[in-house]
Motif scaffolding. Structure first.
Motif, PDB file in Angstrom:
ATOM      1  N   UNK A  13      -9.991  43.313  71.562  1.00 15.41           N
ATOM      2  CA  UNK A  13      -9.463  42.927  70.074  1.00 15.41           C
ATOM      3  C   UNK A  13     -10.640  43.080  69.041  1.00 15.41           C
ATOM      4  N   UNK A  14     -11.805  42.558  69.527  1.00 20.57           N
ATOM      5  CA  UNK A  14     -12.898  42.447  68.523  1.00 20.57           C
ATOM      6  C   UNK A  14     -13.387  43.886  68.459  1.00 20.57           C
ATOM      7  N   UNK A  15     -13.162  44.739  69.346  1.00 21.75           N
ATOM      8  CA  UNK A  15     -13.520  46.222  69.085  1.00 21.75           C
ATOM      9  C   UNK A  15     -12.588  46.831  68.428  1.00 21.75           C
ATOM     10  N   UNK A  16     -11.543  46.462  68.330  1.00 17.03           N
ATOM     11  CA  UNK A  16     -10.279  47.006  67.443  1.00 17.03           C
ATOM     12  C   UNK A  16     -10.735  46.542  65.959  1.00 17.03           C
ATOM     13  N   UNK A  17     -11.111  45.461  65.584  1.00 15.37           N
ATOM     14  CA  UNK A  17     -11.408  44.911  64.378  1.00 15.37           C
ATOM     15  C   UNK A  17     -12.396  45.528  63.926  1.00 15.37           C
ATOM     16  N   UNK A  18     -13.632  46.032  64.688  1.00 16.34           N
ATOM     17  CA  UNK A  18     -14.628  46.627  64.298  1.00 16.34           C
ATOM     18  C   UNK A  18     -14.495  47.958  63.668  1.00 16.34           C
ATOM     19  N   UNK A  19     -13.382  48.686  64.418  1.00 18.49           N
ATOM     20  CA  UNK A  19     -12.750  49.949  64.210  1.00 18.49           C
ATOM     21  C   UNK A  19     -11.874  49.733  62.803  1.00 18.49           C
ATOM     22  N   UNK A  20     -10.989  48.768  62.490  1.00 20.20           N
ATOM     23  CA  UNK A  20     -10.305  48.525  61.386  1.00 20.20           C
ATOM     24  C   UNK A  20     -11.187  48.329  60.214  1.00 20.20           C
TER      25      UNK A  20
END
Length: 64
Positions: A13-20
């Protein structure tokens, strides 16, 4: 994305936030998000913290 999470030792989810946030670019292929190696290398280079004690780049090595 799970590979990147493992490399950074963070939750996916941290990687997903970095992408968003636009911090980490990705490409959608067949319904999955892929992070190009070049984009990952540029991200890491821009985020490397400098260790003030030694005045050189510090990046934790992977456990593998």
């Amino acid at each position: 994305m799970s590979d990147v999470a493992e490399i950074f030792d963070v939750h996916i989810s941290s990687v997903s936030r970095m992408i968003k946030r636009g911090d980490l670019p990705c490409v959608n292929l067949g319904g999955t998000k892929r992070i190009p190696r070049v984009a990952l290398e540029k991200f890491v280079e821009s985020e490397i913290a400098y260790c003030p004690r030694f005045s050189k780049p510090f990046l934790r090595e992977s456990a593998s």
